[in-house]
Design a protein around this motif. Structure first.
Motif, short mmCIF file in Angstrom:
data_model
loop_
_atom_site.label_atom_id
_atom_site.label_comp_id
_atom_site.label_asym_id
_atom_site.label_seq_id
_atom_site.Cartn_x
_atom_site.Cartn_y
_atom_site.Cartn_z
N ILE A 1 -7.93 -10.65 -11.11
CA ILE A 1 -8.87 -9.69 -10.51
C ILE A 1 -9.85 -9.18 -11.56
CG2 ILE A 1 -7.20 -8.89 -8.76
CD1 ILE A 1 -7.01 -6.24 -10.46
N ASN A 2 -10.93 -8.57 -11.09
CA ASN A 2 -11.87 -7.88 -11.98
C ASN A 2 -11.33 -6.49 -12.31
OD1 ASN A 2 -13.71 -9.98 -11.86
ND2 ASN A 2 -14.89 -9.05 -10.20
N ALA A 3 -11.64 -6.02 -13.51
CA ALA A 3 -11.19 -4.68 -13.93
C ALA A 3 -11.93 -3.57 -13.18
CB ALA A 3 -11.43 -4.50 -15.43
N ASP A 4 -13.19 -3.83 -12.82
CA ASP A 4 -14.02 -2.73 -12.34
C ASP A 4 -14.20 -2.73 -10.82
OD1 ASP A 4 -15.50 -5.03 -12.38
OD2 ASP A 4 -16.80 -4.40 -14.03
N ASP A 5 -13.29 -3.38 -10.10
CA ASP A 5 -13.39 -3.44 -8.64
C ASP A 5 -12.16 -2.80 -8.00
OD1 ASP A 5 -15.68 -4.85 -9.04
OD2 ASP A 5 -14.89 -6.80 -8.46
N TYR A 6 -12.39 -2.09 -6.90
CA TYR A 6 -11.29 -1.53 -6.12
C TYR A 6 -11.05 -2.47 -4.93
CZ TYR A 6 -8.51 1.18 -2.93
OH TYR A 6 -7.50 1.56 -2.08
N TYR A 7 -9.82 -2.95 -4.80
CA TYR A 7 -9.53 -3.99 -3.81
C TYR A 7 -8.72 -3.52 -2.60
CZ TYR A 7 -11.10 -7.40 -7.31
OH TYR A 7 -11.85 -8.12 -8.21
N GLY A 8 -7.93 -2.46 -2.75
CA GLY A 8 -7.11 -1.99 -1.64
C GLY A 8 -5.72 -2.63 -1.64
N TYR A 9 -4.70 -1.85 -1.25
CA TYR A 9 -3.30 -2.30 -1.31
C TYR A 9 -3.05 -3.57 -0.51
CZ TYR A 9 1.74 -2.47 -0.69
OH TYR A 9 3.04 -2.90 -0.65
N ASP A 10 -3.70 -3.69 0.66
CA ASP A 10 -3.48 -4.85 1.55
C ASP A 10 -3.64 -6.18 0.81
OD1 ASP A 10 -3.17 -5.97 4.32
OD2 ASP A 10 -5.22 -6.66 3.96
N ALA A 11 -4.66 -6.25 -0.05
CA ALA A 11 -4.94 -7.49 -0.78
C ALA A 11 -3.79 -7.84 -1.74
CB ALA A 11 -6.24 -7.34 -1.55
N PHE A 12 -3.26 -6.84 -2.43
CA PHE A 12 -2.17 -7.09 -3.39
C PHE A 12 -0.90 -7.50 -2.65
CE2 PHE A 12 -5.09 -4.44 -5.76
CZ PHE A 12 -5.13 -5.07 -6.99
N GLU A 13 -0.63 -6.84 -1.53
CA GLU A 13 0.56 -7.15 -0.75
C GLU A 13 0.50 -8.59 -0.23
OE1 GLU A 13 3.15 -4.81 2.57
OE2 GLU A 13 1.01 -5.01 2.99
N LYS A 14 -0.67 -8.98 0.32
CA LYS A 14 -0.82 -10.34 0.86
C LYS A 14 -0.76 -11.39 -0.26
CE LYS A 14 -3.21 -9.28 5.15
NZ LYS A 14 -4.53 -9.00 5.76
N MET A 15 -1.30 -11.04 -1.43
CA MET A 15 -1.29 -12.00 -2.54
C MET A 15 0.13 -12.21 -3.08
SD MET A 15 -2.88 -14.20 -4.35
CE MET A 15 -4.66 -13.98 -4.28
N VAL A 16 0.92 -11.15 -3.19
CA VAL A 16 2.31 -11.31 -3.63
C VAL A 16 3.07 -12.21 -2.66
CG1 VAL A 16 4.55 -10.12 -3.85
CG2 VAL A 16 2.56 -9.23 -5.03
N GLN A 17 2.86 -11.98 -1.38
CA GLN A 17 3.47 -12.80 -0.33
C GLN A 17 3.11 -14.28 -0.54
OE1 GLN A 17 5.53 -11.75 1.95
NE2 GLN A 17 5.63 -13.58 3.23
N PHE A 18 1.82 -14.54 -0.77
CA PHE A 18 1.36 -15.92 -0.99
C PHE A 18 1.98 -16.52 -2.26
CE2 PHE A 18 -1.38 -18.85 -3.27
CZ PHE A 18 -1.54 -19.87 -2.33
N LEU A 19 1.93 -15.76 -3.37
CA LEU A 19 2.38 -16.30 -4.66
C LEU A 19 3.89 -16.55 -4.68
CD1 LEU A 19 0.24 -14.14 -7.13
CD2 LEU A 19 -0.08 -16.57 -6.60
N THR A 20 4.64 -15.79 -3.89
CA THR A 20 6.10 -15.96 -3.91
C THR A 20 6.60 -16.95 -2.85
OG1 THR A 20 6.28 -13.94 -2.60
CG2 THR A 20 6.65 -13.72 -4.96
N THR A 21 5.77 -17.25 -1.83
CA THR A 21 6.29 -18.13 -0.77
C THR A 21 5.47 -19.39 -0.54
OG1 THR A 21 5.05 -16.98 0.97
CG2 THR A 21 7.28 -16.16 0.50
N GLU A 22 4.18 -19.38 -0.89
CA GLU A 22 3.33 -20.53 -0.52
C GLU A 22 2.67 -21.25 -1.69
OE1 GLU A 22 0.43 -20.14 2.82
OE2 GLU A 22 1.25 -18.10 2.93
N ALA A 23 2.46 -20.55 -2.79
CA ALA A 23 1.67 -21.14 -3.89
C ALA A 23 2.35 -22.39 -4.43
CB ALA A 23 1.49 -20.12 -5.01
N SER A 24 1.55 -23.40 -4.74
CA SER A 24 2.05 -24.59 -5.41
C SER A 24 0.94 -25.10 -6.32
CB SER A 24 2.42 -25.68 -4.39
OG SER A 24 1.23 -26.24 -3.85
#
Length: 300
Positions: free
Chosen positions: A118-141
């Protein structure tokens, strides 16, 4: 293994006029990065890696270590001008490092698990982090990466046009290309348009854009290292050329090496492009504190 959050914080902010990565926006002087880290820890990231210039190490440690000690592991990656670690035996004079994908490559010896950038100077919102953890732990290859796609109308500034990476998405939800539009803005009627050499073009308000929120496995380091060498070779005479993450994504998609799932979020993105954006960001954060999204004292 929990994923790592890699924060791009090596760039000094030319348009903004100060080191906005460590500027205070929250009620107790919290930086935008503080809110991202807070959301990332809550979502399940196990380590925070800051990509910085080595001369900023003491300032960053002084700001973040006291808050994060005991909450999450931290690490620091240095982005520098030295090309020797990439097997390039040249000294090329530049006023700034080689761009975001080069910054990610700088972490290749320190990150060994799926990670998000992510960029240091951007606000992304919790939803994005939650969805990304889900992706990285279950779908990423090693052939399936991702990016969070924001609605374009939730990412614009009221103070001028901005650059946005506009995503084209196929029926499987994967990105087919990302087009950098350098002049995107709200029209008076609230619709969105961009300008280029051929004139003004409308964009749907819910068009997905990349705000530099990417999900990878460590395989991307190998995949992009050769690209970086070719990029340096082709651009050694161009001190402004930058090796950006979308360039890597584009080549991986076109070569069939990896697909990029576009993860939609309805979160409102905000960031500081212009000085005038600062009070808006402060107001936005105050509203999030008022509605209970964040505690008034983030690390209290």
């Amino acid at each position: 293994m929990k994923p790592t959050l890699l924060i791009l914080a090596a760039g000094m902010a030319s348009r903004y006029g100060s080191m906005k990565q460590i500027d205070g926006f929250g009620p107790n002087g919290e930086t935008i990065i503080d809110y991202s880290i807070h959301d990332a820890i809550k979502a399940g990231f196990g380590k925070i890696s800051f990509i910085i210039r080595e001369e900023f190490l003491d300032s960053f440690k002084g700001i973040f270590e006291p808050k994060l000690k005991g909450r999450v592991e931290t690490d620091y990656v240095f982005q520098s001008y030295d090309l020797k670690p990439f097997g390039i035996d040249k000294v090329i004079e530049r006023s700034k490092p080689w761009g975001t994908a080069h910054a990610v490559l700088a972490a290749r010896n320190q990150v060994h698990e799926p990670f998000c950038v992510i960029n240091a100077d951007d606000y992304y919102g919790y939803d994005a982090f939650e969805k990304m953890v889900q992706f990285l732990t279950t779908e990423a290859s090693d052939s399936q990466y991702s990016l969070v796609g924001y609605q374009i109308d939730k990412t614009l500034s009221d103070y001028g046009s901005v650059s946005r990476g506009v995503c084209e998405v196929d029926d499987k939800g994967n990105m087919t290309e990302v087009n950098e539009r350098t002049e995107v803005y709200f029209k008076e009627d609230g619709s969105v348009a961009y300008k280029d050499a051929t004139g003004e073009h409308p964009l749907p308000n819910d068009k997905r854009v990349s705000m530099n929120f990417w999900g990878f496995t460590p395989a991307v380091f190998k995949q992009s290292e050769e690209m970086f060498k070719r990029f340096v070779e082709a651009n050694e005479g161009n001190p402004k050329a930058e090796f950006f993450i979308p360039l890597v994504a584009d080549e991986l998609i076109k070569s069939g090496t990896a697909a990029f799932k576009v993860i939609p979020t309805a979160s409102k993105w905000f960031g500081v492009t212009y000085k005038e954006d600062k009070p808006i960001v402060q107001e936005s954060i105050s509203a999030l504190v008022a509605n209970g999204t964040y505690p008034a004292n983030l690390w209290g």
